[in-house]
Enzyme design. Structure first.
Site, PDB file in Angstrom:
ATOM      1  N   VAL A 107       0.835  -1.202   0.000  1.00  0.00           N
ATOM      2  CA  VAL A 107       0.000   0.000   0.000  1.00  0.00           C
ATOM      3  C   VAL A 107       0.868   1.249   0.000  1.00  0.00           C
ATOM      4  O   VAL A 107       0.617   2.192  -0.759  1.00  0.00           O
ATOM      5  CB  VAL A 107      -0.951   0.008   1.210  1.00  0.00           C
ATOM      6  CG1 VAL A 107      -1.678   1.351   1.321  1.00  0.00           C
ATOM      7  CG2 VAL A 107      -1.958  -1.133   1.104  1.00  0.00           C
ATOM      8  N   ASP A 144      10.337   3.019   7.468  1.00  0.00           N
ATOM      9  CA  ASP A 144      10.105   1.582   7.464  1.00  0.00           C
ATOM     10  C   ASP A 144      11.374   0.901   7.938  1.00  0.00           C
ATOM     11  O   ASP A 144      12.360   0.814   7.196  1.00  0.00           O
ATOM     12  CB  ASP A 144       9.724   1.085   6.063  1.00  0.00           C
ATOM     13  CG  ASP A 144       9.157  -0.333   6.081  1.00  0.00           C
ATOM     14  OD1 ASP A 144       9.684  -1.161   6.851  1.00  0.00           O
ATOM     15  OD2 ASP A 144       8.195  -0.601   5.340  1.00  0.00           O
ATOM     16  N   ALA A 173      -4.511   1.945   7.876  1.00  0.00           N
ATOM     17  CA  ALA A 173      -3.791   0.746   8.301  1.00  0.00           C
ATOM     18  C   ALA A 173      -4.635  -0.114   9.240  1.00  0.00           C
ATOM     19  O   ALA A 173      -5.440  -0.937   8.797  1.00  0.00           O
ATOM     20  CB  ALA A 173      -2.472   1.153   8.955  1.00  0.00           C
ATOM     21  N   ARG A 174      -4.493   0.097  10.527  1.00  0.00           N
ATOM     22  CA  ARG A 174      -5.240  -0.632  11.539  1.00  0.00           C
ATOM     23  C   ARG A 174      -5.427   0.261  12.761  1.00  0.00           C
ATOM     24  O   ARG A 174      -4.587   1.100  13.083  1.00  0.00           O
ATOM     25  CB  ARG A 174      -4.503  -1.925  11.972  1.00  0.00           C
ATOM     26  CG  ARG A 174      -4.643  -3.100  11.022  1.00  0.00           C
ATOM     27  CD  ARG A 174      -6.085  -3.591  10.961  1.00  0.00           C
ATOM     28  NE  ARG A 174      -6.243  -4.778  10.153  1.00  0.00           N
ATOM     29  CZ  ARG A 174      -6.444  -4.792   8.839  1.00  0.00           C
ATOM     30  NH1 ARG A 174      -6.448  -3.657   8.165  1.00  0.00           N
ATOM     31  NH2 ARG A 174      -6.625  -5.923   8.196  1.00  0.00           N
ATOM     32  N   ASP A 176      -9.718   5.787   8.553  1.00  0.00           N
ATOM     33  CA  ASP A 176     -10.470   4.653   8.021  1.00  0.00           C
ATOM     34  C   ASP A 176     -10.505   3.486   9.000  1.00  0.00           C
ATOM     35  O   ASP A 176     -11.270   2.546   8.810  1.00  0.00           O
ATOM     36  CB  ASP A 176      -9.861   4.191   6.689  1.00  0.00           C
ATOM     37  CG  ASP A 176     -10.656   3.063   6.048  1.00  0.00           C
ATOM     38  OD1 ASP A 176     -11.871   3.259   5.832  1.00  0.00           O
ATOM     39  OD2 ASP A 176     -10.080   1.994   5.778  1.00  0.00           O
ATOM     40  N   GLU A 181     -14.684  -1.151  15.636  1.00  0.00           N
ATOM     41  CA  GLU A 181     -15.202  -0.942  14.283  1.00  0.00           C
ATOM     42  C   GLU A 181     -16.572  -1.583  14.112  1.00  0.00           C
ATOM     43  O   GLU A 181     -16.742  -2.759  14.420  1.00  0.00           O
ATOM     44  CB  GLU A 181     -14.208  -1.503  13.261  1.00  0.00           C
ATOM     45  CG  GLU A 181     -12.891  -0.731  13.275  1.00  0.00           C
ATOM     46  CD  GLU A 181     -11.881  -1.241  12.255  1.00  0.00           C
ATOM     47  OE1 GLU A 181     -12.065  -2.365  11.728  1.00  0.00           O
ATOM     48  OE2 GLU A 181     -10.918  -0.519  11.980  1.00  0.00           O
ATOM     49  N   HIS A 193     -13.540   1.559   7.838  1.00  0.00           N
ATOM     50  CA  HIS A 193     -12.637   0.513   7.350  1.00  0.00           C
ATOM     51  C   HIS A 193     -13.060   0.038   5.960  1.00  0.00           C
ATOM     52  O   HIS A 193     -13.166  -1.167   5.689  1.00  0.00           O
ATOM     53  CB  HIS A 193     -12.594  -0.656   8.326  1.00  0.00           C
ATOM     54  CG  HIS A 193     -11.333  -1.466   8.225  1.00  0.00           C
ATOM     55  ND1 HIS A 193     -10.831  -2.216   9.261  1.00  0.00           N
ATOM     56  CD2 HIS A 193     -10.446  -1.636   7.201  1.00  0.00           C
ATOM     57  CE1 HIS A 193      -9.728  -2.824   8.881  1.00  0.00           C
ATOM     58  NE2 HIS A 193      -9.472  -2.484   7.624  1.00  0.00           N
ATOM     59  N   ALA A 214     -11.479   1.342   3.051  1.00  0.00           N
ATOM     60  CA  ALA A 214     -10.458   1.695   2.058  1.00  0.00           C
ATOM     61  C   ALA A 214     -10.239   0.573   1.051  1.00  0.00           C
ATOM     62  O   ALA A 214     -10.075   0.815  -0.147  1.00  0.00           O
ATOM     63  CB  ALA A 214      -9.146   2.050   2.745  1.00  0.00           C
TER      64      ALA A 214
END
Length: 349
Positions: A166, A186, A246-247, A271, A276, A295, A297
């Site tokens: 992503v 990263d 992401a989360r 998102d 959720e 959520h 996306a």
């Protein structure tokens, strides 16, 4: 070839029916569907006999007793592989699976285009203040457009946390379409690898300080849980926007609320959530400069079909003895090979 000697089950839903079509074309595979409310007399024999579990990635949509933890693994002595519907695998205790010799696979990359497009849509919508303008024109008779001045995205800096499937697609869109400067954090990639993926490697602190937009696209792990909190929001510039596809739990929702209340940052696109979907009275939903989605996306027709197809193909390859390309816990392989050979009489390659 014996019929239905490979048992697969799922609970509630699949990403797309093409998954079932692919599996049902194989006479040696049996696919069972369970519901969250399935009684024990129905679910217990299916779980106990299963070699593979196709598990939904949304943790709050799946009944707790179908989350893959030590309890379920005890109820599923024949289980060899757990496959998530998407890139995430929130309902799966990977360490418990590894200890039990169970392989965990995901569908990483299957929805990368959809999620990256969603992140970019949030970025532009926030910058142009489209949500505030939409709400104002619905509420007020004479909207003062000068109170809704936006910002051009072109040439600005986006900081991407996680330059995987992503993240690299987001980088390509931002750089190619909008001539944005892309920096990225990263820890699992070298500077050369990150440059090849379109981002300049920086520390998390530098990314937060330099970015006009911070976009989170890393998986939820022990290392990333709580990674963005009050200290990190304080490092961001007052005109910067925070975006995550992401989360939940990677960012601290209470800390984000405080940053928005203090006007430490300009707004947020969210998102993913700790719960959720979030309740309508969630504090973050009370801000006009917060763009929210439940959520979704990666919820596009194209992504769902793509993920279902690669999930089915990867699972069948694994049951045929091939090493899965998207193995989340590679350290399980020796134990998995032994269990697979005991079950099917040959070693996977």
């Amino acid at each position: 070839m014996s019929v239905n000697n490979k048992r697969v089950f799922y609970v509630r839903y699949l990403a797309n029916e093409i998954y079932a079509d692919i599996l049902r074309a194989r006479p040696d595979v049996r696919l069972d569907r369970l519901e969250n409310e399935s009684p024990d007399e129905v679910s217990a024999p299916i779980v106990a006999a299963a070699h593979a579990y196709q598990v939904g990635a949304a943790r709050d949509e799946l009944a707790r007793h179908f989350h893959v933890d030590q309890d379920l693994l005890k109820r599923a002595p024949n289980l060899l592989i757990v496959s998530s519907n998407g890139a995430g695998y929130d309902p799966v205790d990977v360490e418990a699976c590894t200890a039990a010799g169970v392989a965990v696979v995901n569908q990483s990359g299957g929805n990368a285009h959809s999620v990256a497009e969603h992140a970019l849509a949030m970025l532009i919508t926030l910058s142009k203040r489209i949500i505030q303008a939409d709400r104002a024109i619905r509420r007020e008779a004479n909207v003062n457009r000068n109170a809704l001045i936006g910002t051009e995205v072109q040439g600005k800096t986006i900081g991407i946390v996680g330059l995987g499937n992503v993240g690299r697609r987001t980088a390509a869109l931002c750089k190619g379409l909008l001539s944005m400067n892309v920096i990225a954090y990263d820890p699992y990639l070298s500077a050369t690898e990150m440059a090849e993926r379109g981002g300049e490697k920086v520390t998390l602190e530098e990314l937060l300080r330099r970015s006009d937009y911070v976009s989170i696209s890393c998986p939820l792990t022990k290392e990333s849980r709580g990674m963005i909190g009050a200290r990190e929001f304080a490092l961001m510039q007052p005109h910067a926007y925070f975006i995550t596809t992401a989360r939940g739990f990677i960012h601290d929702e209470a800390a984000l609320e405080q940053a928005l209340r203090n006007k430490s940052i300009a707004g947020a696109g969210l998102d993913v959530w700790a719960k959720e979907p979030p309740p309508p009275d969630h504090p973050l939903l009370q801000f006009d400069n917060v763009l929210a989605s439940p959520h979704t996306a990666g919820v596009t027709r194209e992504a769902r079909e793509n993920m279902a197809r690669i999930a089915a193909e990867q699972l069948l390859d694994a049951l045929d003895g091939r090493r899965p390309p998207r193995l989340v816990n590679p350290q399980v392989w020796p134990a998995y090979v032994r269990r697979f050979e005991r079950t099917f009489g040959f070693k996977p390659g």
